[in-house]
Structures are given as C-alpha cells and as structure tokens.
Design an enzyme around this catalytic site. Structure first.
Site, PDB file in Angstrom:
ATOM      1  N   TYR A   1       5.969  -1.989   5.678  1.00 33.31           N
ATOM      2  CA  TYR A   1       5.266  -0.744   6.015  1.00 33.31           C
ATOM      3  C   TYR A   1       6.279   0.352   6.331  1.00 33.31           C
ATOM      4  O   TYR A   1       6.177   1.482   5.855  1.00 33.31           O
ATOM      5  CB  TYR A   1       4.354  -1.030   7.220  1.00 33.31           C
ATOM      6  CG  TYR A   1       3.569   0.141   7.744  1.00 33.31           C
ATOM      7  CD1 TYR A   1       2.436   0.597   7.082  1.00 33.31           C
ATOM      8  CD2 TYR A   1       3.941   0.777   8.924  1.00 33.31           C
ATOM      9  CE1 TYR A   1       1.695   1.655   7.580  1.00 33.31           C
ATOM     10  CE2 TYR A   1       3.209   1.836   9.426  1.00 33.31           C
ATOM     11  CZ  TYR A   1       2.086   2.275   8.748  1.00 33.31           C
ATOM     12  OH  TYR A   1       1.365   3.327   9.243  1.00 33.31           O
TER      13      TYR A   1
ATOM     14  N   SER B   1       4.945   8.000   9.468  1.00 35.70           N
ATOM     15  CA  SER B   1       4.756   7.104  10.616  1.00 35.70           C
ATOM     16  C   SER B   1       5.958   7.176  11.547  1.00 35.70           C
ATOM     17  O   SER B   1       7.048   7.577  11.149  1.00 35.70           O
ATOM     18  CB  SER B   1       4.603   5.678  10.082  1.00 35.70           C
ATOM     19  OG  SER B   1       4.778   4.742  11.092  1.00 35.70           O
TER      20      SER B   1
END
Ligand code: NAD
Length: 274
Positions: free
Chosen positions: A168, A155
C-alpha cells in the site's frame, strides 16, 4: 462577497468519483452535492453504489452511479462515453478507489519474508494503476476542454515508513510522483486550465483501518495509541474533514495550484515526535 462565493463555487460542475461506494468518496460526494455539483459515483461493487446513491438523493437528485472496474480500460472507456453522452463534459475526477487489503498486510507475528507477493501485486495494482487508468481515460475529456481538476488520494504512508503496509505504501508513494508528473504533463501540453493534485488523509477511523486502530470493545490498539501520540490534534480525523480541501481543489479558488499533495492529518506529518 459574491466574488469569493464564485471563486469557491463548484456549482454545475460534473464530478466523477471512483470508489464511489466507499466511505471517503461518499463523504466527498456529500460535499459536492451540497455545493450544487453533478456527481457520478463509479464502483466495482454495484450493490454498494446503489445504496450510496439512494442515501445521497436526500441531498440532491444530481447523483448517479455506474458499475465500473478502475482496472479495466475497456470498461472505463464505455463509462466515459456514457458520462459524456449524458453530461457533455467532465470537470472533476477524484480517484478514490483503493485501499489496503488484508492479505497484503504483514501480520503481527509475521515479518516481510512472510509477505505473499501476489497480494503485494494486487494492492499496488489497485492503488497505483487504479488511479493511472481512470486518469488516462477521463483526463482525455479534460484535455479536450482544456479545463479540469484531478484529485488523487495519497497517504501518510508515503513520507515515512508505516509498519505492516508495505505494498500500500509503495503504491501511494508512486501516486505522489504520478500526481506531480501528470500535473506537469497536462499543464505543458494542454494549458493551465487542467490541474492535478492529491490529498493525503491522515488517520481517519473508517472500516479500512478500524481493526488496526481499535479493539472490538472500541478501546485503542497499541498502534492506535502510537498514532495519537504522534498526532498533535490527539484525535483521529473524520471523513467529512476532507470535504473543504477537496472542494477548494475542484474550484477556481485553487486555479494556480497544481502538482501538490495536501496533508489533512491533524499535524501528523509536521510533527517530529519530539
Ligand atoms: P473504502 O474501502 O470505503 O472504499 C473504497 C471503494 O473502492 C470501495 O467501495 C470498493 O468497492 C471500491 N473498489 C475497490 N476496487 C475497485 C475497483 N477495481 N474498481 C472500482 N472500485 C473499486 O475506502 P476509503 O476509506 O473510502 O478509502 C478511499 C481512498 O482513500 C483509498 O485510496 C484509501 O487508500 C485512501 N485513504 C483512506 C484513508 C482512511 O483512513 N480511510 C486514509 C488515507 C487514504
């Protein structure tokens, strides 16, 4: 021409995608099916996976779905046996189960001290261990074959801090390290036929982040505007824009590529903001 076609081919390869009922795995599955691969979608959500498999059958009937929890080792091992019984091998594993969770996001009027630790643990568990466990289970077949390509999902939250998504981000950062670690481990112990890479999608407008990026009327949130200002392409990505890179990583065209994390981000990670 024929040489190049073969180099990029994934025809006949057996590709297993976790999070198979989700948006990104669904798009990647379209790419694999159009390219003649056999696709097995795994997801904890049986209904979601059933719908996805039905819709993908328009492209090819070489698609099936199995209910599977990526955090349950016994479940993964049963599914591994089922796949190997039917297909005899696993050539590609895409670890696409994951995502952020509302409870693990710091609210607009909150700060880090409001974080619910249980939610932090849930999101790190799903994103990190939900990649590690399937890799250990399905990677065994690849080690036996001495060939295979594992593709993890990183990410933009890894390299620089992106506010509000602390758990996350931590998990995705660990995935980058795990990608390099497994690349080295599998190459050293099982040869150069097994490769482990990751893609780092930039900001794609999907259900996972729609409420963070757009208002109910479709206009951009302040966060959405900030992201586009930092994205040289000045637009969000489309899920189908992942397909080319993923097929490249799954094919022999990337036979000397391992341990990498490839951004697919319209230039976001390259741009200093100035
Ligand atoms: P999604 O929510 O559409 O799909 C995720 C799927 O994972 C869902 O179908 C869900 O049921 C499944 N899942 C959840 N827990 C599971 C479990 N324990 N076992 C098996 N399956 C489980 O999300 P997406 O947008 O397709 O994202 C896929 C991956 O890409 C995630 O890792 C996400 O973090 C990452 N990613 C997404 C974006 C984006 O913009 N959408 C950007 C960067 C990275």
């Amino acid at each position: 021409m024929e040489y190049i076609r073969k180099l990029f081919s994934v025809e006949g390869k057996v590709a297993v995608l976790t999070g198979g009922g989700g948006v990104l795995a669904g798009e990647m599955a379209k790419g694999f099916l159009n390219a003649g691969a056999k696709v097995i979608l795994l997801d904890i959500n049986e209904e979601g996976i059933g719908r996805k498999v039905e819709s993908l059958k328009n492209i090819s009937t070489n698609v099936s779905g199995i209910k599977c929890n990526v955090l349950d080792q016994k479940n993964l091992e049963d599914v591994d046996r089922e796949i190997l019984k039917k297909h005899g091998r696993i050539d590609v594993l895409i670890n696409a189960a994951g995502g952020n969770m509302p409870g693990a996001t710091i609210g607009l009027n909150q700060n880090i001290f409001d974080l619910e630790y249980e939610q932090f643990k849930r999101v790190t568990d799903l994103n990190l261990n939900g990649t590690v466990l399937p890799t250990l289970v399905f990677g065994r077949a690849m080690a036996g074959q001495k060939s295979g390509s594992i593709i993890n999902i990183s990410s933009m939250a890894v390299a620089r801090a992106i506010t509000r998504v602390v758990g996350y981000s931590a998990a995705k950062a660990a995935i980058d390290n795990f990608t390099r670690w497994m690349a080295v481990e599998l190459a050293s112990k099982f040869g150069s036929g097994i490769r482990v890479n990751a893609i780092a999608p930039g900001f794609l407008l999907t259900e996972q982040n729609r409420t963070l990026l757009t208002e109910k009327d479709g206009s951009l949130t302040q966060r959405g505007k900030t992201i586009l200002n930092l994205t040289p392409f000045k637009r969000f990505g489309l899920p189908e824009e992942l397909i080319g890179t993923v097929l490249f990583l799954a094919s022999e065209a990337s036979s000397f590529v391992t341990g990498t994390v490839i951004p697919i981000d319209g230039g976001f990670s390259a741009f200093s903001g100035v």
